[in-house]
Write an enzyme that holds these catalytic residues in place. Structure first.
Site, short mmCIF file in Angstrom:
data_model
loop_
_atom_site.label_atom_id
_atom_site.label_comp_id
_atom_site.label_asym_id
_atom_site.label_seq_id
_atom_site.Cartn_x
_atom_site.Cartn_y
_atom_site.Cartn_z
CE1 TYR A 160 -26.25 4.16 57.19
CE2 TYR A 160 -28.00 3.36 58.67
CZ TYR A 160 -27.50 3.67 57.45
OH TYR A 160 -28.32 3.26 56.35
CD GLU B 24 -23.13 7.48 57.08
OE1 GLU B 24 -23.25 7.20 58.36
OE2 GLU B 24 -23.81 7.28 56.43
CG ASP C 256 -4.99 -0.50 42.07
OD1 ASP C 256 -5.04 -1.32 43.09
OD2 ASP C 256 -5.95 -0.76 41.31
CB THR D 216 -8.14 -5.18 47.63
OG1 THR D 216 -6.98 -5.88 47.19
CG2 THR D 216 -8.92 -4.74 46.49
CE LYS E 197 -7.41 -8.05 43.71
NZ LYS E 197 -8.17 -7.01 44.43
NE ARG F 272 -13.50 -9.41 47.68
CZ ARG F 272 -14.46 -9.87 46.51
NH1 ARG F 272 -15.01 -10.95 46.39
NH2 ARG F 272 -14.62 -8.78 45.37
#
Length: 473
Positions: free
Chosen positions: A65, A67, A242, A271, A274, A280
């Site tokens: 974790y 954060e 984008d 992203t 692509k 991903r």
């Protein structure tokens, strides 16, 4: 041990470990590799990540974790995550010549949400921001959303329409962005299929949006981001791009100058798969004045960062900084244009008359088919595509009248312009042999045709093996 043997050993060992716990999952993973090796992948949003990228995701970084941001975590013991994220940011900034990079988003949609909230938080007073944090957005009515938008100053978004090639996250009602913003769309000139910048300027002057969104998921042309930034400045809007689909063309310096979003926008999302050929995931690039708000992406809209995916992003960004990636990016466009030319010469209707980027949009109404019928007929023949709306689509967003195809994946495998013409012939054979059925989904295609094309597709790919260094035995 050679690199080939090292990679084969790594993947074999991983599958053996999985198979010992749940063999059905191991079998599905192995079968996916077989299926991808044997089919013509023309999904414009898909690619093949390198073994190094794939292996960077399968490790104990997944157990952490983390954060917060680099050096400011809400959990102890994140020193290695800090290293991973720092390296990813370093490569991302250098790759795109960006002043600031945020590599935590889990997807393109997440990246867009981070950008939207950063823009809003930068524009509105703290009480309005606190108001949204106290609401359960899943239970809010349209009237409550309207009240909330008013609290934020009636924020408005101007983005590309879905049928012109825009994305759901550019302000459409089924997506959260369509509830956050009062949205208006800009489209394309019906005669050319390309953006009409004069009409876009007029719409912006009338609508006075808070945000103008550039970028697309199914528009086959370059976009002049310099003009769009001028329009945004004229109406006092934040200009967001984008670039999820064409980030690899930006990284590979195929899109430069007026066509480089990083050089022209206030904030850019992407992203990392692509055309960029990474894992991903997503990323946000912005001007320094928005960086503090972008850094609040977690916990504003993101869960904890995925350290193992950030590691894979770092590897992918490093790969894209190599000189050969620029050659790869140019070959994507060369192949896309060759594929469009091959289809056009065989009578297909290509939206906008061609392509400047990695994708081609075909109007399949000429064949008497819907997009859904064409998509399945091609799939049955070993050609993987996706149905897509076209401008002023009479069949709507579900059945559609178009097929979207792209060349990033096959370019990764090494196919060139000659092979693109052969693929155009295979697609022509399938589409001209398919007859519409009793519904917009049903069709008739002789098994002999689909079997023959599938065999030809497999034979074509034989000279371009996928993951040649990986032998699963």
């Amino acid at each position: 041990m050679s690199a080939l043997n090292a990679e084969s050993t790594a993947f074999r060992s991983a599958l053996d470990a999985v198979r010992a716990v749940e063999p059905r999952i191991a079998d599905a993973i192995a079968k996916e590799l077989t299926d991808q090796r044997e089919s013509l992948k023309l999904i414009a949003s898909e690619n093949y990540a390198s073994p190094a990228v794939l292996l960077a995701m399968g490790n104990w970084l997944s157990d952490k974790y983390a954060e917060g941001t680099i050096g400011r975590r809400f959990y102890a013991g994140c020193q290695n995550v800090d290293t991973v994220e720092s390296v990813a940011v370093e490569h991302a900034k250098a790759l795109f010549n960006a002043p600031y990079a945020y590599v935590q988003p889990h997807s393109g949609i997440d990246a867009n949400l981070v950008a939207y909230w950063a823009i809003l938080a930068d524009r509105v007073e703290a009480p309005a921001l606190a108001k949204v944090q106290k609401r359960n957005v899943n239970d809010m009515t349209d009237a409550e959303w309207a009240e909330l938008r008013a609290a934020f100053g009636n924020q408005r978004m101007l983005g590309m329409s879905l049928d012109a090639g825009g994305h759901l996250t550019h302000g459409f009602r089924p997506n959260i962005s369509g509830k956050m913003f009062d949205q208006r769309s800009y489209g394309v000139d019906p005669a050319t299929g390309q953006i009409d910048y004069a009409a876009l300027r007029t719409s912006a002057q009338e609508f006075k949006p808070l945000v103008i969104v550039g970028g697309y998921s199914a528009y086959p042309r370059k976009v002049n981001f310099r003009i769009m930034r001028e329009i945004a400045d004229e109406v006092g809007a934040t200009f967001m791009v984008d670039m999820a689909h064409f980030a690899g063309l930006v990284a590979g310096k195929v899109f430069t100058g007026d066509f480089d979003p990083i050089a022209n926008a206030h904030i850019v999302t992407t992203t990392t798969h692509k055309s960029l050929r990474g894992p991903r995931g997503g990323a946000v690039f912005c001007q320094p004045e928005l960086s503090d708000q972008v850094d609040r992406g977690c916990p504003m809209v993101l869960g904890g960062p995925l350290a193992h995916v950030m590691a894979a992003k770092a590897v992918a960004f490093a790969e894209a900084r190599r000189p050969e990636f620029a050659d790869y990016a140019q070959r994507i466009v060369d192949n896309s244009q060759a594929l469009a030319a091959g289809l056009t010469s065989r009578g297909a209707t290509v939206v906008s008359g061609g392509t400047d980027n990695h994708l081609v949009l075909i109007d399949v109404d000429k064949y008497g088919l819907t997009g859904r019928q064409a998509e399945q007929a091609l799939l049955d023949s070993g050609i993987v595509t996706n149905r897509n709306s076209i401008p002023q689509d009479p069949n709507g967003a579900w059945y559609t009248s178009g097929i979207r195809i792209g060349t990033p994946a096959l370019t990764t495998r090494g196919l060139g312009t000659g092979e693109m013409d052969q693929i155009a012939e295979l697609m022509h054979t399938v589409l001209t042999s398919t007859k519409a059925g009793a519904s917009k989904a049903k069709f008739d295609l002789a098994t002999a045709v689909s079997d023959r094309v599938s065999k030809q597709a497999t034979e074509l790919l034989a000279d371009f093996p996928l993951y040649p260094s990986v032998d699963l035995g």
